[in-house]
Design a protein around this motif. Structure first.
Motif, PDB file in Angstrom:
ATOM      1  N   LEU A   1       0.800  -0.780  -0.148  1.00 56.32           N
ATOM      2  CA  LEU A   1       0.049  -0.099   0.131  1.00 56.32           C
ATOM      3  C   LEU A   1       1.004   1.903  -0.140  1.00 56.32           C
ATOM      4  N   GLY A   2       2.432   1.228   0.389  1.00 52.05           N
ATOM      5  CA  GLY A   2       3.433   1.935  -0.132  1.00 52.05           C
ATOM      6  C   GLY A   2       3.531   2.860   1.211  1.00 52.05           C
ATOM      7  N   ALA A   3       2.641   2.289   2.614  1.00 49.91           N
ATOM      8  CA  ALA A   3       3.299   2.625   4.073  1.00 49.91           C
ATOM      9  C   ALA A   3       4.556   2.274   4.073  1.00 49.91           C
ATOM     10  N   ALA A   4       5.406   3.253   5.040  1.00 46.07           N
ATOM     11  CA  ALA A   4       6.701   2.623   5.994  1.00 46.07           C
ATOM     12  C   ALA A   4       6.310   2.322   6.575  1.00 46.07           C
ATOM     13  N   VAL A   5       7.155   0.991   6.804  1.00 48.78           N
ATOM     14  CA  VAL A   5       6.827  -0.114   7.710  1.00 48.78           C
ATOM     15  C   VAL A   5       8.166  -0.358   8.486  1.00 48.78           C
ATOM     16  N   SER A   6       7.834   0.233  10.120  1.00 47.38           N
ATOM     17  CA  SER A   6       8.655   0.064  11.287  1.00 47.38           C
ATOM     18  C   SER A   6       8.408  -1.185  12.357  1.00 47.38           C
ATOM     19  N   TYR A   7       9.911  -2.287  12.674  1.00 52.22           N
ATOM     20  CA  TYR A   7       8.878  -2.293  13.732  1.00 52.22           C
ATOM     21  C   TYR A   7       9.582  -2.287  15.641  1.00 52.22           C
ATOM     22  N   HIS A   8       9.306  -3.059  16.398  1.00 49.15           N
ATOM     23  CA  HIS A   8       9.672  -2.913  17.666  1.00 49.15           C
ATOM     24  C   HIS A   8       9.424  -4.322  18.118  1.00 49.15           C
ATOM     25  N   ASP A   9      10.362  -4.972  18.857  1.00 52.19           N
ATOM     26  CA  ASP A   9      10.271  -6.344  19.179  1.00 52.19           C
ATOM     27  C   ASP A   9      11.163  -6.828  20.435  1.00 52.19           C
ATOM     28  N   PRO A  10      11.268  -6.582  21.677  1.00 52.36           N
ATOM     29  CA  PRO A  10      12.339  -6.992  23.076  1.00 52.36           C
ATOM     30  C   PRO A  10      13.261  -8.610  22.236  1.00 52.36           C
ATOM     31  N   HIS A  11      11.836  -9.645  21.613  1.00 55.92           N
ATOM     32  CA  HIS A  11      12.823 -10.686  21.641  1.00 55.92           C
ATOM     33  C   HIS A  11      13.824 -10.669  20.017  1.00 55.92           C
ATOM     34  N   VAL A  12      13.230 -10.103  19.255  1.00 59.08           N
ATOM     35  CA  VAL A  12      13.238  -9.814  18.112  1.00 59.08           C
ATOM     36  C   VAL A  12      14.822  -9.160  17.558  1.00 59.08           C
ATOM     37  N   PRO A  13      16.266  -9.313  17.794  1.00 60.41           N
ATOM     38  CA  PRO A  13      16.757  -7.791  17.344  1.00 60.41           C
ATOM     39  C   PRO A  13      16.937  -7.281  16.323  1.00 60.41           C
ATOM     40  N   ASP A  14      16.721  -8.605  14.897  1.00 60.75           N
ATOM     41  CA  ASP A  14      16.203  -7.912  13.404  1.00 60.75           C
ATOM     42  C   ASP A  14      15.426  -8.816  12.711  1.00 60.75           C
ATOM     43  N   TRP A  15      14.785  -8.146  11.861  1.00 56.60           N
ATOM     44  CA  TRP A  15      13.586  -8.976  10.711  1.00 56.60           C
ATOM     45  C   TRP A  15      13.777  -8.570   9.276  1.00 56.60           C
ATOM     46  N   ARG A  16      13.388  -9.439   8.405  1.00 56.90           N
ATOM     47  CA  ARG A  16      13.893  -9.261   7.155  1.00 56.90           C
ATOM     48  C   ARG A  16      12.162  -9.631   6.377  1.00 56.90           C
TER      49      ARG A  16
END
Length: 413
Positions: free
Chosen positions: A340-355
């Motif tokens: 949809l064209g959104a700029a997505v970011s994330y926060h998760d204390p258990h996941v240091p990186d996400w692809r």
């Protein structure tokens, strides 16, 4: 060096069993054809799914647990438990490739009087059919006469502080009464209660029923969530009231999708399909799309478009307080938001990186700062560390897919 037990398959099924056995003083080896988990465990490092911590692994090693890739070790044990993975194949039936491979490795070294147990989710009939045939052909021994053979469905609640191994009853079904009793003697050392099924087919079908029960009931409340939103009804209050009924009701709660390792099985080999389970799967698979739809609508109601919107996803694991992302709906939700064209970011204390789509998703270091900066914050998983009251104050717009925020503090699924 001989051992009492071989756990074959060091994944989310096998490791908790090996942990319980080692803690009970059973000399245990863990066998896997993949050297990666063996090397990591031998070095005292925890599995990536977070099912066990580093201190727990170190306690297992100090208690005598030995991870190995050497199949010769399988010929020196009294009991062997197959815990190989059985993912859904393209035809939506369970893929038994890993179980067959594990059975062949064991069969080549199987000794008389060994107790062989299967814990992997399998179609009813697998233990006395495929598994028995592979073991007998490869060993020259007869199941029920020369060695014991039984099935016991794996029952795990990863990360649970309430339902530990010892406190969870173990169902067993043996090829013969003697096989059942041999299995009962083994599991009786690990758990407080052993439940004897009539046979292996019944024990296998227990797993089928338990897994499908979860998915069907989650599908029901997911459909109720969509309906209640359209009606302007607070589903979370409905569930709160309904669960006070002391009979005939068990509370399930909706969410952005269904993750985890227990996959619903709506068709069993050549047998008739389970139509209700098939429909439940379709309902649950639509939930990520529904979350994205709700997110876009919320943005639109506040004068913003999904295109170019800064959207923060909170909690991308399938279960709270664990790093395991198996089947998590977060990946599909992120992909659809990106489309949809959104700029997505994330926060998760258990996941240091996400692809996602092989591209790194920006990780927020400061939760409150990221929520204040985002046009929309979406809670996908409620980790214990999240202060949702404080988050609801900081976030510009908050969509709670877990019903975890205080009433009126966020837009809830």
């Amino acid at each position: 060096m001989p051992a009492d037990l071989a756990v074959i398959g060091l994944g989310h099924h096998g490791l908790p069993l090996a942990q319980a056995a080692t803690a009970a003083g059973i000399d245990t080896i863990g066998y896997d054809t993949d050297p990666r988990p063996v090397v990591e465990l031998a070095a005292g490092r925890p599995p990536v799914d977070g099912s066990l911590t580093a201190p727990e692994i170190r306690r297992m090693l100090s208690g005598g647990f030995r991870p190995t890739t050497n199949p010769a070790e399988l010929g020196r044990v009294r009991t062997a438990v197959l815990c190989a993975p059985t993912p859904l194949g393209p035809d939506r039936t369970l893929d038994l490739t890993a179980v067959t491979g594990a059975a062949r490795a064991l069969a080549a070294r199987l000794r008389p009087h060994t107790t062989v147990l299967l814990e992997s989710p399998v179609p009813p009939g697998t233990t006395e059919g495929l598994l028995r045939e592979v073991l007998e052909t490869g060993s020259g021994l007869r199941a029920g006469r020369d060695f014991h053979l039984a099935y016991s469905p794996g029952r795990l609640d990863p990360g649970s502080r309430t339902h530990g191994y010892a406190g969870t009853p173990k169902v067993i079904g043996g090829l013969t009464p003697a096989c059942t009793e041999s299995a009962a003697a083994f599991y009786g050392r690990l758990t407080d209660k052993v439940v004897r099924a009539r046979g292996p087919r019944e024990a296998e079908t227990v797993k089928l029923l338990e897994t499908n029960f979860r998915h069907v009931n989650i599908a029901l409340v997911n459909e109720m969530a969509v309906l209640c939103h359209e009606l302007g009804v607070d589903l979370w209050d409905v569930i709160r009231c309904a669960e006070t009924k002391p009979f005939g009701f068990q509370a399930f709660r909706p969410g952005p999708g269904v993750g985890g390792h227990g996959v619903p099985v709506d068709t069993v080999g050549a047998h008739r399909p389970l139509r209700l389970v098939e429909l439940a799967g379709q309902v649950n698979e639509r939930m990520p799309q529904y979350v994205v739809q709700r997110a876009a609508t919320l943005l639109n109601e506040h004068g913003k478009s999904a295109r170019g919107a800064r959207i923060l996803l909170l909690g991308i694991t399938y279960k709270p307080d664990l790093p395991d992302r198996q089947g998590s709906p977060a990946d599909e939700i992120a992909r659809r938001l990106m489309d949809l064209g959104a700029a997505v970011s994330y926060h998760d204390p258990h996941v240091p990186d996400w692809r996602v789509r092989e591209l790194p998703v920006p990780r927020a270091d400061s939760l409150y700062e990221a929520a204040a900066h985002a046009d929309l914050t979406v809670l996908l998983q409620h980790h214990r560390t999240y202060d949702l009251q404080g988050l609801s104050v900081k976030a510009q717009l908050l969509l709670d897919t877990r019903g975890a925020t205080p009433a009126g503090a966020a837009h809830r699924l």
